[in-house]
Scaffold this active site. Structure first.
Site, short mmCIF file in Angstrom:
data_model
loop_
_atom_site.label_atom_id
_atom_site.label_comp_id
_atom_site.label_asym_id
_atom_site.label_seq_id
_atom_site.Cartn_x
_atom_site.Cartn_y
_atom_site.Cartn_z
N ASP A 7 -60.99 32.20 27.94
CA ASP A 7 -61.78 33.20 28.48
C ASP A 7 -63.22 32.81 27.76
O ASP A 7 -63.31 32.87 26.45
CB ASP A 7 -61.67 34.52 27.89
CG ASP A 7 -62.71 35.54 28.06
OD1 ASP A 7 -63.70 35.43 28.89
OD2 ASP A 7 -62.55 36.86 27.35
N GLY A 9 -66.95 32.92 27.20
CA GLY A 9 -68.39 34.02 27.72
C GLY A 9 -69.67 33.37 26.99
O GLY A 9 -69.49 32.15 26.81
N LEU A 13 -65.66 31.67 22.95
CA LEU A 13 -64.57 31.18 23.58
C LEU A 13 -63.18 31.73 23.01
O LEU A 13 -63.18 31.56 21.79
CB LEU A 13 -64.42 29.61 23.79
CG LEU A 13 -63.25 28.92 24.21
CD1 LEU A 13 -63.02 29.26 25.49
CD2 LEU A 13 -63.21 27.69 23.86
N TYR A 92 -66.79 46.16 44.91
CA TYR A 92 -67.92 45.46 45.50
C TYR A 92 -67.97 45.05 46.89
O TYR A 92 -66.98 44.71 47.41
CB TYR A 92 -68.42 44.34 44.61
CG TYR A 92 -69.15 44.42 43.37
CD1 TYR A 92 -69.15 45.83 42.71
CD2 TYR A 92 -69.83 43.43 42.84
CE1 TYR A 92 -69.89 45.95 41.47
CE2 TYR A 92 -70.71 43.67 41.69
CZ TYR A 92 -70.71 44.89 41.07
OH TYR A 92 -71.57 45.11 39.98
N GLY A 99 -68.82 39.99 38.05
CA GLY A 99 -68.21 38.90 37.03
C GLY A 99 -66.81 38.81 36.99
O GLY A 99 -66.00 39.83 36.89
N VAL A 100 -66.43 37.65 36.70
CA VAL A 100 -64.98 37.55 36.74
C VAL A 100 -64.45 38.14 35.50
O VAL A 100 -63.28 38.61 35.49
CB VAL A 100 -64.74 35.87 36.80
CG1 VAL A 100 -64.94 35.10 35.38
CG2 VAL A 100 -62.94 35.70 36.83
N ASP A 101 -65.18 38.17 34.25
CA ASP A 101 -64.90 38.92 33.38
C ASP A 101 -64.58 40.38 33.57
O ASP A 101 -63.69 41.04 33.08
CB ASP A 101 -65.73 38.75 32.18
CG ASP A 101 -67.23 39.04 32.41
OD1 ASP A 101 -67.44 39.27 33.55
OD2 ASP A 101 -67.88 39.12 31.40
N THR A 124 -73.10 40.31 25.71
CA THR A 124 -74.38 40.26 25.66
C THR A 124 -74.99 41.66 26.56
O THR A 124 -75.96 41.99 26.15
CB THR A 124 -74.78 38.80 26.57
OG1 THR A 124 -74.46 38.06 25.83
CG2 THR A 124 -76.11 38.81 26.61
N THR A 174 -87.76 52.26 10.01
CA THR A 174 -87.77 51.64 11.26
C THR A 174 -86.37 51.02 11.82
O THR A 174 -85.82 51.16 12.84
CB THR A 174 -88.82 50.68 11.48
OG1 THR A 174 -89.98 51.40 11.23
CG2 THR A 174 -88.94 50.00 12.82
#
Length: 246
Positions: A7, A9, A13, A92, A99-101, A124, A174
């Site tokens: 996998d 990404g 990996l 879809y 995405g394949v993931d 991400t 902050t």
């Protein structure tokens, strides 16, 4: 020789042996200086029968991975998204745009629960996908992950720290406020999606979370299940299909 699952990404990996039932011990290697970790092959045997690959990583990393796998493996099977993947029907209009993931995480979720499931990936990006009890994908949403939100804010306003702070509801400085806001935005999307899914299903769906950033959000999502290897689980389920290696 054994089969292995990969996998790839944007940041890591993940790889595991495939024993014909599911993934074995999973090893994750973070990318190093925008390249593969030089040590990633250390757990591999000298020869592989079939290397099952799912990649959403940068083209250069995919090429480097294939360059290493092709001489080592008798066959390399790179999975593509199709309308039907095992017992999941992709929702879809154009399945290849998913995405394949995300697709494989749905296949993995189907193997864990026969009911409705909300599949949350935290990498991400933050992705949320809904799967019904019949295996039909109802689509999903994509947003920046908390880590990407922080990075984007820092890029536009360098005085805002890209990391750090204590996650809470109301930060008193902050860094804490940034942690609270970015985590809260992610949790808000998940809860909004779960509420909408419950109205559609007439029952509260299971929530399965995977990806490198999932652990940081788990405590904020009631009854969520941490499934860190969900993509590899889906890849293994797909590999078990009679025509998968054809």
């Amino acid at each position: 020789m054994s089969d292995w699952l990969f996998d790839l990404g944007n940041t890591r990996l993940k790889l595991a042996p495939f024993d014909g039932d599911g993934p074995g011990a999973v090893v994750a290697h973070a990318h190093v200086h925008e390249g593969l970790d030089p040590a990633w092959t250390s757990t591999l045997p000298p020869r592989i029968e079939i290397a099952w690959l799912a990649s959403v990583g940068p083209p250069a990393l995919r090429a480097a991975l294939l360059q290493a796998l092709v001489p080592r493996a008798a066959r390399v099977v790179e999975v593509r998204v199709e309308r039907r993947m095992a017992d999941v029907v992709i929702g879809y209009a154009e399945p290849t745009r998913l995405g394949v993931d995300r697709a494989l995480a749905l296949v993995g979720a189907r193997g864990r629960t026969p009911g409705w499931a909300l599949v949350v990936g935290v990498g991400t990006a933050l992705t949320v996908d809904l799967l019904d009890a019949g295996g039909r994908h109802h689509g999903g949403s994509i947003a920046p992950s908390p880590t990407l939100m922080r990075a984007a804010l820092h890029a536009r306003a360098p005085q805002l720290p890209p990391a750090g702070g204590v996650d809470g509801i109301f930060g008193t400085d902050t860094a804490d406020a940034l942690a609270a806001g970015c985590t809260g935005a992610a949790l808000g999307l998940i809860e909004r999606s779960r509420a909408a899914a419950a109205r559609l299903a007439g029952t509260t769906p299971a929530v399965l979370m995977h990806g490198g950033g999932a652990a940081a959000l788990l405590d904020g999502v009631d009854a969520a299940v941490h499934a860190p290897s969900l993509v590899l689980e889906g890849l293994a389920r797909l590999a078990r299909q009679p025509a998968a290696a054809g």
